[in-house]
Design an enzyme around this catalytic site. Structure first.
Site, short mmCIF file in Angstrom:
data_model
loop_
_atom_site.label_atom_id
_atom_site.label_comp_id
_atom_site.label_asym_id
_atom_site.label_seq_id
_atom_site.Cartn_x
_atom_site.Cartn_y
_atom_site.Cartn_z
N LYS A 189 0.92 -1.12 0.05
CA LYS A 189 0.11 -0.10 0.09
C LYS A 189 0.83 1.32 0.20
O LYS A 189 0.43 2.32 -0.76
CB LYS A 189 -0.96 -0.05 1.28
N LYS A 241 -4.30 -8.83 -5.88
CA LYS A 241 -5.77 -8.97 -5.20
C LYS A 241 -6.73 -7.82 -5.66
O LYS A 241 -6.27 -6.64 -5.77
CB LYS A 241 -5.69 -9.23 -3.97
N LYS A 284 -10.65 -2.67 -2.79
CA LYS A 284 -11.36 -1.35 -2.73
C LYS A 284 -10.69 -0.09 -3.13
O LYS A 284 -11.04 0.71 -3.84
CB LYS A 284 -11.90 -0.94 -1.49
#
Ligand code: ATP
Ligand code: MG
Length: 349
Positions: free
Chosen positions: A118, A211, A214
């Site tokens: 991230k 993956k 959102k």
């Protein structure tokens, strides 16, 4: 209220209001959440404090919290039986997270792959919250002394960290824990991940090695629970594939991540195995397969979508559900947090 000396079986899990819920959240977590309600005491949380580890527009965040709550209920979470609330309303999560920040080691956190993914290349610019995220997650679970955590495959490493934190707390404060009457020295349980949804790792429609998420900027990478039938069909039609037809057996999906993902999604939605699906579609072109997959996805998601929209038409009702869940969650978390303060040696008046 006196705490049970041994942690009792209890389920906790969370979902971030960080954007649109997608098929991965549904097949990896939510279906399992609903399933576990029939056998366990369950606490499900819309983890808004996790969401702000990356920037969230305050106006949109409120709507997202309601949307995730509505999605949980539309998927089958029953707030009369299960506790459903948003994390920031129960301040014990943040309090316990601080204690755990002092238990977790920098070395442990620096191994977390989610942070690396991230934060990306600009790590210096990532928030401290994004780095400490797994510590707050451990507090979310352990502030209820929860024993089972239904999640998707991507959360496995964070749950191992949660066990390490629980173990370190139990070891470091072993004497105080025994003095408080917990004779076997176990205050926090070593919780177990329950990674058993119909598809535990759904991949992006644009890249079979990443993956579905959102927070992924491309909306074409995921099927949202709010997508209408045309959008779902378009996204599946445009999903990345390779030029070969479908194989007749699962072994033929090796090294074909996009094909493997689409067949896995089909199998999960149809409640069948990949082998079953390939018996029907082996040798078929993706165009045929995708058409059938789109129909199946629409038929499974349309009722969830419709119920979500019905619930979202009445925001005060959703807020009341969250308020009720908050009261019930605090009734469990507050005495556990008080006990933690006593064990750690904080003075309470
Ligand atoms: P974000 O990108 O903001 O982290 P997310 O899509 O990963 O969002 P979370 O709210 O972090 O969603 O995760 C909620 C639950 O859904 C967790 O149990 C997580 O393991 C599960 N989950 C998330 N993505 C997938 C996926 N692609 N496949 C299966 N399960 C998933
Ligand atoms: Mg996530």
């Amino acid at each position: 209220m006196k705490l049970p000396l041994k942690p009792q079986p209890r389920v906790f899990s969370g979902m971030q209001p960080s954007g649109n819920l997608h098929l991965g959240n549904y097949l990896g977590a939510m279906v399992q959440w609903v399933e576990m309600q029939t056998t366990h005491e369950c606490i499900y949380c819309v983890v808004d404090m996790h969401a702000i580890t990356v920037w969230q527009d305050p106006k949109e965040l409120k709507d997202s919290i309601r949307q995730v709550t509505a999605a949980c209920m539309a998927a089958g979470v029953d707030p009369t039986r299960t506790i459903l609330f948003n994390q920031s309303q129960v301040h014990e999560h943040a309090e316990l997270a601080w204690v755990f920040n002092c238990m977790a080691r920098l070395g442990w956190l620096s191994r977390m792959t989610q942070f690396k993914e991230k934060a990306g290349k600009d790590r210096e610019n990532a928030s401290v919250g994004l780095y400490a995220y797994p510590v707050l997650m451990a507090a979310d679970i352990l502030v209820y002394r929860a024993t089972h955590v239904p999640v998707g495959d991507d959360q496995k490493q964070h749950l191992e960290l949660c066990r390490d934190i629980a173990q370190k707390f139990n070891n470091d404060f072993a004497d105080a824990i025994r003095d408080a009457g917990f004779e076997d020295g176990t205050f926090f349980p070593l919780c177990e991940p329950v990674i058993m949804g119909p598809a535990t790792r759904v991949m992006s429609l644009r890249d079979g090695t990443r993956k579905m998420s959102k927070s992924e900027p491309s909306d074409m990478s995921r099927i949202n629970l709010t997508d209408d039938a045309d959008t779902i069909a378009r996204k599946i039609q445009k999903a990345k594939t390779d030029p070969e037809p479908l194989p007749s057996e699962p072994a033929g999906l090796e090294k074909r991540p996009e094909a493997d993902n689409l067949v896995g999604i089909y199998a999960a939605l149809a409640k069948q195995t990949k082998a079953d699906i390939l018996k029907d579609f082996g040798g078929a072109q993706f165009s045929t397969f995708k058409k059938s997959l789109a129909e199946l996805a629409v038929s499974r998601l349309a009722p969830v979508n419709a119920e979500m929209n019905r619930l979202l038409a009445d925001p005060p009702h959703i807020d009341r559900i969250l308020a009720d869940g908050t009261t019930r969650a605090r009734a469990i978390a507050a005495p556990i947090m008080r006990q933690v303060k006593d064990i750690v040696g904080f003075l309470r008046s």
